[in-house]
Design a protein around this motif. Structure first.
Motif, mmCIF file in Angstrom:
data_model
loop_
_atom_site.group_PDB
_atom_site.id
_atom_site.type_symbol
_atom_site.label_atom_id
_atom_site.label_comp_id
_atom_site.label_asym_id
_atom_site.label_seq_id
_atom_site.Cartn_x
_atom_site.Cartn_y
_atom_site.Cartn_z
ATOM 1 N N ARG A 59 -12.595 20.816 19.002
ATOM 2 C CA ARG A 59 -12.421 19.624 18.164
ATOM 3 C C ARG A 59 -10.952 19.336 17.911
ATOM 4 O O ARG A 59 -10.145 20.233 17.800
ATOM 5 C CB ARG A 59 -13.134 19.818 16.831
ATOM 6 C CG ARG A 59 -14.614 19.971 17.006
ATOM 7 C CD ARG A 59 -15.275 20.045 15.638
ATOM 8 N NE ARG A 59 -16.698 20.145 15.795
ATOM 9 C CZ ARG A 59 -17.516 19.121 15.711
ATOM 10 N NH1 ARG A 59 -17.058 17.925 15.479
ATOM 11 N NH2 ARG A 59 -18.810 19.288 15.860
ATOM 12 N N GLU A 94 -13.232 25.912 12.502
ATOM 13 C CA GLU A 94 -13.877 24.908 13.348
ATOM 14 C C GLU A 94 -15.381 25.098 13.180
ATOM 15 O O GLU A 94 -15.893 26.206 13.387
ATOM 16 C CB GLU A 94 -13.481 25.104 14.819
ATOM 17 C CG GLU A 94 -14.161 24.115 15.744
ATOM 18 C CD GLU A 94 -13.817 24.365 17.199
ATOM 19 O OE1 GLU A 94 -13.566 23.386 17.893
ATOM 20 O OE2 GLU A 94 -13.824 25.536 17.632
ATOM 21 N N ASP A 95 -16.083 24.041 12.785
ATOM 22 C CA ASP A 95 -17.525 24.127 12.528
ATOM 23 C C ASP A 95 -17.863 25.281 11.583
ATOM 24 O O ASP A 95 -18.767 26.073 11.844
ATOM 25 C CB ASP A 95 -18.291 24.288 13.844
ATOM 26 C CG ASP A 95 -18.164 23.084 14.745
ATOM 27 O OD1 ASP A 95 -18.018 21.958 14.218
ATOM 28 O OD2 ASP A 95 -18.179 23.259 15.984
ATOM 29 N N ASP A 96 -17.114 25.394 10.493
ATOM 30 C CA ASP A 96 -17.319 26.428 9.461
ATOM 31 C C ASP A 96 -17.106 27.851 9.972
ATOM 32 O O ASP A 96 -17.534 28.809 9.333
ATOM 33 C CB ASP A 96 -18.710 26.311 8.825
ATOM 34 C CG ASP A 96 -18.886 24.998 8.082
ATOM 35 O OD1 ASP A 96 -17.904 24.532 7.476
ATOM 36 O OD2 ASP A 96 -19.997 24.452 8.108
#
Length: 96
Positions: A16, A32-34
């Motif tokens: 991302r 990134e994405d938790d």
């Protein structure tokens, strides 16, 4: 990732362009994405870089170093235009 005028690396595999950054008293945490993808000691001052081991698959050559551009202190990375062609092909494939 730019935080407080300093630059902190993320792994090459980061998918991302937007990540979540937690700035603590003594370290920077990047998610990134938790999922925690990087922890850096907080850099003092400005225009410093923190590159963690394993974040770059390819070593930079001297001719890949950023070139001065525009205002004093700004730099632009020199790279082959092939990277943009590859990104464009990936984006075109994602829309198909």
């Amino acid at each position: 990732v730019s935080v407080g005028g300093n630059y902190y690396s993320v792994p090459d595999a980061t998918r991302r362009r937007v990540v979540e950054v937690h700035s603590l008293a003594d370290e920077i945490r990047i998610f990134e994405d938790d999922r925690l993808i990087a922890r850096h000691p907080l850099l003092e001052g400005r225009r410093q870089r923190s590159l963690l081991d394993g974040h770059r698959r390819h070593q930079r050559r001297n001719d890949d170093l950023p070139l001065p551009h525009g205002f004093t202190g700004q730099q632009v990375a020199r790279r082959s235009l092939d990277i943009y062609a590859a990104i464009g092909q990936q984006l075109a494939g994602a829309r198909a």
